[in-house]
Motif scaffolding. Structure first.
Motif, PDB file in Angstrom:
ATOM      1  N   ARG A 151       5.401  -0.752  -7.401  1.00 22.18           N
ATOM      2  CA  ARG A 151       4.984  -2.090  -7.025  1.00 22.18           C
ATOM      3  C   ARG A 151       6.130  -2.782  -6.305  1.00 22.18           C
ATOM      4  O   ARG A 151       7.256  -2.260  -6.279  1.00 22.18           O
ATOM      5  N   GLU A 183       2.358   1.910  -3.408  1.00 22.11           N
ATOM      6  CA  GLU A 183       1.320   2.370  -4.330  1.00 22.11           C
ATOM      7  C   GLU A 183       1.146   3.886  -4.286  1.00 22.11           C
ATOM      8  O   GLU A 183       0.769   4.503  -5.285  1.00 22.11           O
ATOM      9  N   LYS A 207       0.825  -1.209   0.000  1.00 25.19           N
ATOM     10  CA  LYS A 207       0.000   0.000   0.000  1.00 25.19           C
ATOM     11  C   LYS A 207       0.867   1.270   0.000  1.00 25.19           C
ATOM     12  O   LYS A 207       0.521   2.265  -0.651  1.00 25.19           O
TER      13      LYS A 207
END
Length: 385
Positions: free
Chosen positions: A205, A200, A197
Motif C-alpha cells: 500500500r 498492489e 495499482k
C-alpha cells in the motif's frame, strides 16, 4: 502544483462580445489548495439534482446569434497551447477546419494560463470557460465540489502513459523493491492512481513506501539529486526526464484512468449541438495528429511548441508515434460508457481512502444521471459522422 496567472483570453481573431467582466483569478488552485477553498472543503457526495447556470455568467454571454449558434465559445488551454489538440485546432494543423465555422459562425477564444485541468474546474464554476479537457481526477473534484459540468465524452488514457523512473544502476527492479523506498509523486493525479495499482501487484500500500508529494518540477530536481529513489509521472515530462537523466522505467507500470471532455452546464443546455460538434472537432484533430507524427511535430515546432533542447522534440515525436500522450487516444472519443464510469468511481474511492478527498464522492451516480441522456445522444450522433 504551483499557482498560475489568471486565465487570459486571446483575441487575435474577432474580439468576443459579452459582459466584459474580468478574467477569474486562478491563483492558489493546487489540488490540495482547492479542497481548502470556501464551499469545497467538505465535498458533497454528488452534485445537486439540477444545478444553476455557471456563476457569474449572464444570458448575454452565450446568446445565440442565429439558429442556435453560440456567439462565442471559450475553449480552455492547458499548458502552453502550442502542442496537441488545442494547437491543432487553433492554428489549423494540416489544413484542418476552422472551429468557429464548424460551430456555425462562432467566435472561438482560448482562455489560457492553466497548468492542469483541475484549475479549469474553478473557471467553469465561475462561468469563464465553456469547454475543456478534464482528467478523471478533475471530474471527481468537480462532482464533489458542485462545479456545474456536463460530461460530453471520454476515452481511456494510453496504458503506458505513466512511468516510474529509477536511476539506471538502482537495485529497484519491480514493485516489491519499492517497499520503504522514497518515491516522488504529485498527490491526487493520474500518477498517484497508477502507483496505488502498481504497489498492489506486490501486496503493498502507499503507506509501505516513503511517499513524497512533490510537483513535477520539484520531483525531477529531487530525482536528479538523489533525494528520492523513484519518481512517477506522465508523458511527455517523464519521457524527457528519462532521457535527460539516463534513467530507466520499471516494468509493468500501467495507466488505468479515463480522460473526459466536458462543457459548462449553461453552455451544454443552450447549445447541445455546438458542444457535440466541438467534441467531434477534438476527435478529428487528434486523428490528424496520429496520422502524421512527423508533420505534426514539425508544425508544433514551428509555432513554438518546444524548448531549446533537441531532445524535447525527439521525445515528443516518439511519443506521438507510440500514442503515449494523454491526448493520443482522443481519436476514439465516445459518449461516456460503463467502463469510464467504473474506472472514475474506483479512482475517487481510492483517493478518499488516502484522504485526498475528505468525503466519498458518487461520481458514478453523477455520470449516469438521466438528465445527461439527451446530450449523450447528441454527442453519439455527431461522433458517428
Amino acid at each position: 502544483m504551483t499557482t498560475h496567472p489568471a486565465p487570459t483570453t486571446d483575441t487575435t481573431s474577432r474580439p468576443p462580445s459579452g459582459s466584459g467582466r474580468p478574467a477569474v483569478p486562478a491563483g492558489g488552485l493546487s489540488r490540495r489548495g482547492l479542497l481548502r477553498l470556501g464551499g469545497l472543503t467538505a465535498l458533497a457526495p454528488a452534485l445537486a439534482p439540477v444545478l444553476a447556470a455557471c456563476g457569474g455568467s449572464s444570458d448575454s454571454d452565450n446568446r445565440a446569434i442565429a439558429d442556435g449558434v453560440p456567439e462565442k465559445f471559450r475553449f480552455a488551454v492547458i499548458g502552453s497551447g502550442k502542442t496537441g489538440i488545442p494547437a491543432a485546432l487553433r492554428y489549423k494543423f494540416n489544413g484542418g477546419a476552422d472551429l468557429g465555422k464548424t460551430l456555425g459562425g462562432t467566435t472561438v477564444t482560448w482562455p489560457s494560463g492553466f497548468t492542469a485541468s483541475l484549475p479549469v474546474m474553478e473557471a467553469l464554476k465561475a462561468g469563464s470557460v465553456d469547454f475543456t479537457f478534464a482528467t478523471a481526477t478533475a471530474v471527481a473534484y468537480a462532482v464533489g465540489g458542485g462545479v456545474p459540468i456536463v460530461p460530453l465524452a471520454a476515452y481511456p488514457l494510453p496504458a503506458d502513459e505513466v512511468e516510474i523512473l529509477v536511476p539506471r544502476d538502482s537495485p529497484i527492479h519491480g514493485a516489491a523493491d519499492l517497499k520503504g523506498k522514497r518515491i516522488a509523486d504529485q498527490k491526487g493525479t493520474t500518477g498517484t492512481y497508477s502507483l496505488i495499482k502498481y504497489l498492489e501487484t506486490a501486496g503493498l500500500r502507499l503507506d509501505d513506501v516513503d511517499y513524497h508529494d512533490l510537483s513535477a518540477a520539484d520531483a525531477e530536481s529531487a530525482f536528479a539529486n538523489g533525494k528520492v529513489d523513484a519518481w512517477i509521472s506522465w508523458q511527455p515530462a517523464i519521457g524527457l526526464a528519462k532521457a535527460r537523466h539516463k534513467a530507466r522505467g520499471l516494468p509493468g507500470v500501467k495507466t488505468y484512468d479515463y480522460s473526459f471532455y466536458v462543457a459548462s452546464e449553461s453552455f451544454a443546455k443552450a447549445y447541445p449541438k455546438a458542444a457535440a460538434k466541438a467534441v467531434r472537432a477534438v476527435r478529428d484533430a487528434q486523428r490528424a495528429i496520429n496520422a502524421a507524427p512527423e508533420k505534426s511535430v514539425a508544425f508544433f515546432d514551428k509555432i513554438g511548441g518546444f524548448g531549446s533542447e533537441d531532445a524535447e522534440r525527439e521525445v515528443y515525436r516518439e511519443l506521438v508515434r507510440q500514442k503515449r500522450l494523454s491526448d493520443s487516444n482522443a481519436d476514439v472519443l465516445a459518449a461516456v460508457d460503463a467502463k469510464a464510469v467504473k474506472s472514475t468511481q474506483d479512482l475517487a474511492d481510492n483517493f478518499h481512502d488516502l484522504g485526498v478527498y475528505p468525503s466519498k464522492v458518487d461520481v458514478a451516480g453523477f455520470l449516469r444521471d438521466s438528465r445527461f441522456d439527451s446530450i449523450k445522444k447528441t454527442v453519439a450522433a455527431e461522433l458517428a459522422k
